[in-house]
Motif scaffolding. Structure first.
Motif, PDB file in Angstrom:
ATOM      1  N   GLU A 254      -6.682  -5.506  -7.682  1.00 38.69           N
ATOM      2  CA  GLU A 254      -5.600  -5.372  -8.464  1.00 38.69           C
ATOM      3  C   GLU A 254      -5.581  -4.929  -9.687  1.00 38.69           C
ATOM      4  O   GLU A 254      -4.623  -4.109 -10.285  1.00 38.69           O
ATOM      5  N   ASP A 255      -6.908  -4.895 -10.120  1.00 37.58           N
ATOM      6  CA  ASP A 255      -7.244  -4.169 -11.612  1.00 37.58           C
ATOM      7  C   ASP A 255      -6.960  -2.748 -11.509  1.00 37.58           C
ATOM      8  O   ASP A 255      -7.185  -2.147 -12.610  1.00 37.58           O
ATOM      9  N   ILE A 256      -7.083  -2.219 -10.317  1.00 35.11           N
ATOM     10  CA  ILE A 256      -6.961  -0.545 -10.408  1.00 35.11           C
ATOM     11  C   ILE A 256      -5.449  -0.255 -10.196  1.00 35.11           C
ATOM     12  O   ILE A 256      -5.443   1.190  -9.877  1.00 35.11           O
ATOM     13  N   ALA A 257      -4.672  -1.128 -10.200  1.00 37.62           N
ATOM     14  CA  ALA A 257      -3.103  -0.963  -9.999  1.00 37.62           C
ATOM     15  C   ALA A 257      -2.602   0.157 -10.848  1.00 37.62           C
ATOM     16  O   ALA A 257      -3.066   0.546 -12.215  1.00 37.62           O
ATOM     17  N   ASP A 258      -1.829   1.087 -10.068  1.00 42.10           N
ATOM     18  CA  ASP A 258      -1.222   2.303 -10.862  1.00 42.10           C
ATOM     19  C   ASP A 258      -2.361   3.319 -11.376  1.00 42.10           C
ATOM     20  O   ASP A 258      -1.934   4.221 -12.336  1.00 42.10           O
ATOM     21  N   SER A 259      -3.486   3.353 -11.015  1.00 43.88           N
ATOM     22  CA  SER A 259      -4.458   4.355 -11.318  1.00 43.88           C
ATOM     23  C   SER A 259      -4.080   5.896 -10.926  1.00 43.88           C
ATOM     24  O   SER A 259      -3.490   5.942  -9.823  1.00 43.88           O
TER      25      SER A 259
END
Length: 314
Positions: A69-74
């Motif tokens: 979830e922490d790489i969302a919108d990379s």
């Protein structure tokens, strides 16, 4: 409206991944998220790198995590996760191990960063890039293999060293696969426009070509327990920077060929392409002489062989 910073996700917090994060942060290309199944390694290295920002003076937010979830919108995802090839291990064995890792990674990327540009670094790079593209289902301009930038950097370094000139004035590219059948383009190599063939005798050039092909193994032989990471990570960041800054760089990168150079079966092979804000914006076709055509065919065959090894492990 607040300006949104670019975001780079680095998958894998090993030597290649952490050094990729280092280059990207130092160049202020955007905020960096380092993701690894070993959350402690990702968090620890992210903290260490963040603390260097106060000395090196870069404004980059760096986060370590094990949650996709922490790489969302990379904007860009760089995949370095995977096992390095250990001494005595065949490339086929490595295919089986790393395919499982790449599959998990790509499913996470597809779910959480579906609009990202993906740069594949893990080995065997060509086949992992093919597999990543299959799992991701992204168009060809958004899945790129990093081999050519590294191999070309090695080629240029060895030329500069042999001639005693600045590496800044050396032009040299390597196409084909990222392996023993890679193809340094001797005919097009030059120093400030002077052809390499006019500056060095054939035997010296042949030695440079051979050393370029074995450069990774040479480093591995010295390190004993690991493989190269400074130059591979910098090659990946060169590509990421071209995308994030829409630089229109003409770089040697692995891209799915759709008829170029007579290849059209979904194989990813190193060629020259314009890399910009839309990823792979153009594959440059140029004439290969008969000897080069033969060599390129060997490169394609090498990729094809590894892709068939992949089919047996899936």
């Amino acid at each position: 409206m607040a300006h949104k910073r670019k975001k780079i996700a680095v998958i894998g917090a090993g030597f290649v991944g952490s050094t990729t994060a280092h280059w990207a942060a130092q160049k202020e290309l955007g905020d960096v998220v380092v993701l690894d199944v070993n959350e402690g390694a990702a968090i620890g290295k992210a903290l260490d790198l963040a603390q260097a920002s106060a000395i090196e003076m870069f404004d980059t937010n760096i986060k370590g995590t094990n949650k996709y979830e922490d790489i969302a919108d990379s904007d860009v995802v760089i995949i370095t996760a995977g096992m390095p090839r250990k001494p005595g291990m065949s490339r086929d064995e490595l295919v089986g191990i790393n395919a499982k890792i790449v599959k998990d990674v790509c499913e996470g990327v597809k779910k959480h960063a579906p609009n990202s540009y993906v740069i594949v670094v893990c080995n065997p790079m060509d086949v992992m890039a093919v597999y990543a593209k299959q799992i991701l289902g992204f168009p060809r301009e958004r899945v790129i293999g990093m081999g050519g930038c590294l191999d070309s950097a090695r080629f240029r370094t060895f030329i500069a060293e042999e001639l005693g000139v600045s590496v800044k004035d050396v032009n040299g590219i390597v196409i084909g696969n990222h392996g023993d059948a890679m193809m340094p383009l001797v005919r097009h190599a030059n120093v400030s426009g002077i052809p390499l063939t006019e500056l060095l005798p054939a035997d010296k050039i042949a030695a440079i070509v051979a050393r370029t092909k074995q450069a990774g193994a040479e480093i591995g032989g010295h390190l004993k327990t690991g493989s190269a990471y400074y130059a591979p990570s910098r090659g990946a960041v060169e590509m990421a920077e071209a995308i994030l800054k829409d630089q229109k760089r003409v770089l040697p990168v692995a891209v799915e060929l759709t008829g170029e150079f007579g290849v059209n079966e979904g194989l990813m092979v190193g060629v020259l392409a314009t890399v910009g804000g839309k990823g792979i914006e153009k594959v440059h076709k140029f004439e290969l002489n008969p000897a080069e055509q033969e060599e390129f065919k060997k490169s394609v065959d090498a990729v094809r062989t590894l892709v068939s090894a992949l089919k047996t492990v899936q």
